[in-house]
Design a protein around this motif. Structure first.
Motif, PDB file in Angstrom:
ATOM      1  N   UNK A   2      16.492  19.875   8.713  1.00 40.22           N
ATOM      2  CA  UNK A   2      17.254  18.634   8.718  1.00 40.22           C
ATOM      3  C   UNK A   2      17.380  18.148   7.278  1.00 40.22           C
ATOM      4  N   UNK A  34      27.553   8.427   3.015  1.00 40.86           N
ATOM      5  CA  UNK A  34      28.349   7.559   3.875  1.00 40.86           C
ATOM      6  C   UNK A  34      27.486   7.037   5.012  1.00 40.86           C
ATOM      7  N   UNK A  36      28.116   5.684   9.012  1.00 36.74           N
ATOM      8  CA  UNK A  36      29.025   5.571  10.133  1.00 36.74           C
ATOM      9  C   UNK A  36      28.358   4.724  11.212  1.00 36.74           C
ATOM     10  N   UNK A  44      32.258   8.091  16.129  1.00 37.16           N
ATOM     11  CA  UNK A  44      31.748   7.368  14.957  1.00 37.16           C
ATOM     12  C   UNK A  44      32.899   6.861  14.101  1.00 37.16           C
ATOM     13  N   UNK A  89      24.755   6.156  11.729  1.00 42.63           N
ATOM     14  CA  UNK A  89      24.485   7.485  11.202  1.00 42.63           C
ATOM     15  C   UNK A  89      24.664   7.482   9.692  1.00 42.63           C
ATOM     16  N   UNK A 101      32.571  18.839   4.039  1.00 40.37           N
ATOM     17  CA  UNK A 101      31.844  18.737   5.300  1.00 40.37           C
ATOM     18  C   UNK A 101      30.729  17.714   5.148  1.00 40.37           C
ATOM     19  N   UNK A 102      30.526  16.949   6.194  1.00 39.43           N
ATOM     20  CA  UNK A 102      29.507  15.911   6.209  1.00 39.43           C
ATOM     21  C   UNK A 102      28.295  16.403   6.982  1.00 39.43           C
ATOM     22  N   UNK A 103      27.128  16.198   6.401  1.00 40.56           N
ATOM     23  CA  UNK A 103      25.863  16.495   7.068  1.00 40.56           C
ATOM     24  C   UNK A 103      25.265  15.173   7.518  1.00 40.56           C
ATOM     25  N   UNK A 104      25.021  15.050   8.810  1.00 38.77           N
ATOM     26  CA  UNK A 104      24.583  13.786   9.389  1.00 38.77           C
ATOM     27  C   UNK A 104      23.094  13.784   9.706  1.00 38.77           C
ATOM     28  N   UNK A 105      22.551  12.583   9.731  1.00 40.69           N
ATOM     29  CA  UNK A 105      21.215  12.372  10.255  1.00 40.69           C
ATOM     30  C   UNK A 105      21.265  12.204  11.761  1.00 40.69           C
ATOM     31  N   UNK A 106      20.108  11.893  12.354  1.00 41.31           N
ATOM     32  CA  UNK A 106      20.016  11.799  13.813  1.00 41.31           C
ATOM     33  C   UNK A 106      20.360  10.412  14.343  1.00 41.31           C
TER      34      UNK A 106
END
Lengths: 114, 114
Positions: A2, A34, A36, A44, A89, A101-106
């Protein structure tokens, strides 16, 4: 693995008080961050962002702070309103020409109590 | 603009069946992303396209998943055969490129495999 972490799955605050949502990242190549907001049964929606060349960005009640040395960012909402209750997020990207590309948290679920 | 349009909004299918999710990105956007939302992993990127070409499919869980983008206004995500662990909300998002990292999300497809 992660790369973007939101360690608090939920947060509850009183209306009118400050909400602070936290996010940590591990990839030092990330240069754009960012936040969201997501309501149930909706996609989102973009809230606020910050480039790695800055340490603060403010938009009305929302402020994002970036601490690059700690690889940490936070979202402050003040004053909090019941309509802010949603899942938030954190996301990060490495800007390049072939798409970002966006890498998101949980996500962190915020509940604002009237 | 109507935003990113996904169909169907809900899909219930039996294990072993083929499932096709559809996405129409915002007109003029160069990049398209497929994400999956689960409680454990948050929003995880499955695949993304730039100018209709797949750039990174490293997030696709296994060979049962495939995605296509035959033209700039349409993309599909197919699961064949589907399994109960594929149950999740699948989001499509698009991005205008031009060094604008913010992605715009559709309302998602809630997939339930029984």
């Amino acid at each position: 693995d992660q790369q973007v972490k939101q360690n608090s799955p939920s947060l509850s605050v009183q209306e009118g008080r400050i909400s602070i949502l936290n996010c940590d990242y591990t990839n030092s190549m990330f240069d754009y961050f960012l936040w969201y907001k997501k309501y149930p049964a909706e996609g989102p929606t973009f809230l606020i962002s910050i480039s790695s060349i800055k340490d603060k960005n403010e938009d009305g009640r929302f402020t994002v702070f970036l601490n690059k040395s700690a690889k940490h960012l936070s979202l402050h909402i003040v004053p909090s309103q019941p309509g802010d209750s949603a899942v938030y997020f954190c996301a990060a990207s490495v800007q390049k020409s072939s798409g970002d590309k966006l890498t998101f948290g949980t996500g962190t679920r915020l509940a604002v109590r009237p | 603009d109507a935003g990113v349009i996904q169909s169907p909004r809900h899909e219930v299918t039996e294990m072993g069946q083929e499932v096709t999710l559809r996405c129409k990105p915002i007109s003029g956007h160069n990049s398209l992303f497929w994400y999956r939302q689960t409680m454990m992993r948050g929003l995880e990127l499955l695949i993304y396209f730039n100018n209709n070409v797949p750039i990174d499919d490293s997030g696709m869980p296994e060979d049962r998943f495939s995605a296509k983008m035959p033209n700039a206004s349409f993309s599909t995500l197919k699961i064949q055969p589907s399994e109960p662990r594929d149950s999740a909300v699948y989001f499509c998002a698009s991005n205008p490129g031009r060094e604008i990292p913010e992605a715009f999300f559709g309302q998602g497809t809630r997939l339930t495999v029984v």
